[in-house]
Scaffold this motif. Structure first.
Motif, PDB file in Angstrom:
ATOM      1  N   TYR A   1      -5.224   0.030 -11.599  1.00  0.00           N
ATOM      2  CA  TYR A   1      -6.424   0.254 -10.776  1.00  0.00           C
ATOM      3  C   TYR A   1      -7.575  -0.631 -11.247  1.00  0.00           C
TER       4      TYR A   1
ATOM      5  N   ALA B   1      -9.093  -3.017  -8.551  1.00  0.00           N
ATOM      6  CA  ALA B   1     -10.163  -2.228  -7.938  1.00  0.00           C
ATOM      7  C   ALA B   1     -10.902  -2.993  -6.843  1.00  0.00           C
TER       8      ALA B   1
ATOM      9  N   LYS C   1       0.829  -1.214   0.000  1.00  0.00           N
ATOM     10  CA  LYS C   1       0.000   0.000   0.000  1.00  0.00           C
ATOM     11  C   LYS C   1       0.859   1.259   0.000  1.00  0.00           C
TER      12      LYS C   1
ATOM     13  N   LYS D   1      -8.635   0.845  -3.182  1.00  0.00           N
ATOM     14  CA  LYS D   1      -8.803   2.264  -2.815  1.00  0.00           C
ATOM     15  C   LYS D   1      -7.476   3.009  -2.927  1.00  0.00           C
ATOM     16  N   ASP D   2      -6.386   2.352  -2.536  1.00  0.00           N
ATOM     17  CA  ASP D   2      -5.067   2.964  -2.654  1.00  0.00           C
ATOM     18  C   ASP D   2      -4.707   3.201  -4.122  1.00  0.00           C
TER      19      ASP D   2
ATOM     20  N   GLN E   1      -6.846   3.689  -6.511  1.00  0.00           N
ATOM     21  CA  GLN E   1      -7.687   4.793  -6.963  1.00  0.00           C
ATOM     22  C   GLN E   1      -7.054   6.134  -6.587  1.00  0.00           C
ATOM     23  N   LEU E   2      -6.556   6.226  -5.368  1.00  0.00           N
ATOM     24  CA  LEU E   2      -5.904   7.464  -4.936  1.00  0.00           C
ATOM     25  C   LEU E   2      -4.640   7.739  -5.742  1.00  0.00           C
TER      26      LEU E   2
END
Length: 187
Positions: free
Chosen positions: A99, A103, A77, A109-110, A112-113
């Motif tokens: 991603y 996903a 992460k 989520k990481d 996506q960021l």
């Protein structure tokens, strides 16, 4: 020597070494930091990840991508977050594709960021948004197509449906050889 101080246990020396390392050009610190990113010692690796993230060192992108691919690595992460801050703009499409693949995983989520962080650093932000929209559209079309296919085939049975399958306790039949006459070249 600075790396040893930075990785050492004396906090004041480590902080001073970190400040000195941050001031050095990437050409000077790149090779030692890449070695640390590839370290088996996850604590050392974590420290190197944070360092390249803070500096925004694009040269570390491949090493960070390698860590991202290691699902069992506790630094996965952190490496994803560092990619969002440090990867070069040309890595955007790879991060976006990553991603899509990740996903629905614990690191989705990481990822996506990281996509959003990297999108904001693109020379052409509108083009980055267009790439995101195009990727979403293609996924939507594939999803719609697969959903439609599933609905069309809902009532059908496969060739190995339950009615034609052998009972669970039936003996396994060995395949029989098939004899065929093949025309061979020659007289």
């Amino acid at each position: 020597y600075l790396l040893e101080l930075w990785l050492g246990t004396d906090a004041s020396q480590a902080n001073a070494a970190a400040e000195a390392l941050r001031a050095m050009p990437s050409a000077v610190v790149a090779d030692p930091l890449l070695s640390l990113l590839q370290s088996e010692d996850t604590a050392v690796q974590a420290k190197a990840i944070e360092f390249v993230k803070v500096r925004g060192d694009a040269y570390a992108a491949n090493a960070l991508f390698a860590i991202v691919g290691q699902n069992e690595n506790p630094n996965q992460k952190a490496a994803i977050r560092a990619i969002g801050k440090a990867a070069p703009p040309e890595a955007f499409l790879n991060v976006l594709r990553g991603y899509v693949l990740m996903a629905d995983t614990p690191v989705g989520k990481d990822m996506q960021l990281a996509v959003w962080d990297l999108a904001r650093r693109q020379p052409d932000y509108d083009q980055a948004l267009a790439l995101i929209a195009a990727q979403a559209e293609s996924l939507s079309k594939a999803s719609d197509s697969l959903t439609s296919m599933a609905k069309r085939h809902e009532g059908m049975k496969s060739d190995a449906s339950a009615s034609s399958a052998a009972p669970p306790n039936a003996p396994v039949q060995e395949p029989r050889p098939v004899r065929r006459t093949l025309p061979l070249p020659g007289p």
